[in-house]
Motif scaffolding. Sequence first.
Motif, short mmCIF file in Angstrom:
data_model
loop_
_atom_site.label_atom_id
_atom_site.label_comp_id
_atom_site.label_asym_id
_atom_site.label_seq_id
_atom_site.Cartn_x
_atom_site.Cartn_y
_atom_site.Cartn_z
N ASP A 64 1.29 -16.45 10.07
CA ASP A 64 0.50 -15.50 10.84
C ASP A 64 1.00 -14.07 10.64
OD1 ASP A 64 -0.98 -17.62 11.88
OD2 ASP A 64 0.43 -17.88 13.56
N ARG A 65 2.28 -13.92 10.38
CA ARG A 65 2.85 -12.57 10.17
C ARG A 65 2.64 -12.08 8.75
NH1 ARG A 65 6.51 -14.99 13.79
NH2 ARG A 65 7.97 -15.72 12.18
N GLY A 66 2.01 -12.87 7.92
CA GLY A 66 1.64 -12.44 6.57
C GLY A 66 2.73 -12.56 5.53
N TYR A 67 3.84 -13.22 5.86
CA TYR A 67 4.96 -13.29 4.93
C TYR A 67 4.70 -14.19 3.73
CZ TYR A 67 7.74 -11.21 8.73
OH TYR A 67 8.23 -10.39 9.70
N LEU A 68 3.74 -15.11 3.86
CA LEU A 68 3.50 -16.05 2.77
C LEU A 68 2.51 -15.51 1.75
CD1 LEU A 68 3.36 -19.43 4.74
CD2 LEU A 68 5.32 -18.28 3.68
N ARG A 69 2.09 -14.29 1.89
CA ARG A 69 1.14 -13.69 0.95
C ARG A 69 1.83 -12.75 -0.04
NH1 ARG A 69 -3.96 -11.06 2.55
NH2 ARG A 69 -4.48 -11.80 0.45
N LEU A 70 3.15 -12.68 0.03
CA LEU A 70 3.92 -11.85 -0.91
C LEU A 70 3.55 -10.37 -0.82
CD1 LEU A 70 3.63 -14.36 -3.83
CD2 LEU A 70 5.82 -13.58 -2.95
N ASP A 71 3.15 -9.94 0.37
CA ASP A 71 2.74 -8.56 0.58
C ASP A 71 3.95 -7.78 1.11
OD1 ASP A 71 1.68 -6.12 1.27
OD2 ASP A 71 -0.02 -6.94 2.39
N PRO A 72 4.51 -6.86 0.32
CA PRO A 72 5.70 -6.13 0.79
C PRO A 72 5.44 -5.28 2.02
CG PRO A 72 4.81 -5.15 -1.23
CD PRO A 72 4.10 -6.45 -1.03
N LEU A 73 4.20 -4.92 2.27
CA LEU A 73 3.88 -4.11 3.44
C LEU A 73 3.95 -4.90 4.74
CD1 LEU A 73 0.88 -1.98 2.10
CD2 LEU A 73 3.32 -1.43 2.12
N LYS A 74 4.05 -6.22 4.64
CA LYS A 74 4.11 -7.08 5.82
C LYS A 74 5.53 -7.34 6.28
CE LYS A 74 -0.33 -7.90 6.34
NZ LYS A 74 -1.06 -7.49 7.56
N TYR A 75 6.50 -6.91 5.51
CA TYR A 75 7.88 -7.19 5.89
C TYR A 75 8.25 -6.43 7.16
CZ TYR A 75 8.21 -8.91 1.10
OH TYR A 75 8.00 -9.59 -0.07
N THR A 76 9.18 -7.01 7.91
CA THR A 76 9.63 -6.38 9.15
C THR A 76 10.21 -5.00 8.89
OG1 THR A 76 10.16 -8.59 9.96
CG2 THR A 76 11.03 -6.73 11.21
N HIS A 77 10.97 -4.88 7.81
CA HIS A 77 11.60 -3.60 7.45
C HIS A 77 11.25 -3.25 6.01
CE1 HIS A 77 13.90 -3.66 11.14
NE2 HIS A 77 14.35 -4.87 10.85
N PRO A 78 10.03 -2.76 5.75
CA PRO A 78 9.65 -2.45 4.37
C PRO A 78 10.56 -1.41 3.74
CG PRO A 78 8.05 -1.55 5.94
CD PRO A 78 8.95 -2.47 6.71
N VAL A 79 11.11 -0.49 4.54
CA VAL A 79 12.01 0.52 3.99
C VAL A 79 13.29 -0.14 3.50
CG1 VAL A 79 13.41 2.56 4.50
CG2 VAL A 79 11.06 2.40 5.37
#
Length: 261
Positions: A64-79
């Motif tokens: 649900d948090r989008g982590y399984l889509r390999l989207d770096p913008l979904k990470y908790t700490h993208p920086v």
Amino acid sequence: MPSPIFAGILAITGVAGWMTWTAFGNPRVDVFLLVVSGWVLSLCLHEYAHAIVAYFSGDRGVADRGYLRLDPLKYTHPVLSIVLPLVAVVLGGIGLPGGAVWVDHAHIRSKAKQSLISAAGPATNVVFALILAVPFALGAGGDVGVVRDGSGSIVVVGSHGDFWVALGALAFLQVTASLLNLVPMPGLDGGNILQPWLSAPYQRAYNLFAPYGFMLLFVLLWQSRINYWFFAVVGWFANLIGVPDGLGEVGLYYMRFWSSL
């Protein structure tokens, strides 16, 4: 299904690989694009490894948090996960570990599973390093060398030399990431592997220092003697898995095309 952003990163890596292999355009820019895009690709897969193991360990919320889509913008700490490691690579040639995905440990009932979730990311870097080293172990890049042109700038020579120094740089970065991620320091994957097994008082102390572990690691690497020792160990491991001695360091220098301007 992978996100369009990840698909774009994958496409850029493929195109950069072709450009480097065929010596299309400016070779140093080609090497830069391949190393940077390949490094970001590995960062995405590192975080995905944490998430997919967490999913099968009981935390279905990572989907649900989008982590399984390999989207770096979904990470908790993208920086911390993307930007800072990327800057460290470009400026210092260090494969810094990033900030991991957020896992709801209330759904993880096993200490072993919690440790496995933390170990999944570094394991990805180890696998990447070994895969990238395979061509060298089979003899590729054996004729790559470095010379200086009339202006004093270095030029890579040899059959597809630009490609091989870029691949060597990527392998070198994966070794640095593997070693740094496994440092048993609060807040890093290595520390998180041990954290579930600590007693309650030590866990409280660990959680207190965890937010500062990454900064402490950065400060330690800034010390010249520690930095020298660390890179000596990285070079030894890179050579152990088949990467020609010094090839990774050459690639990391060569990718900084602006240094010749």
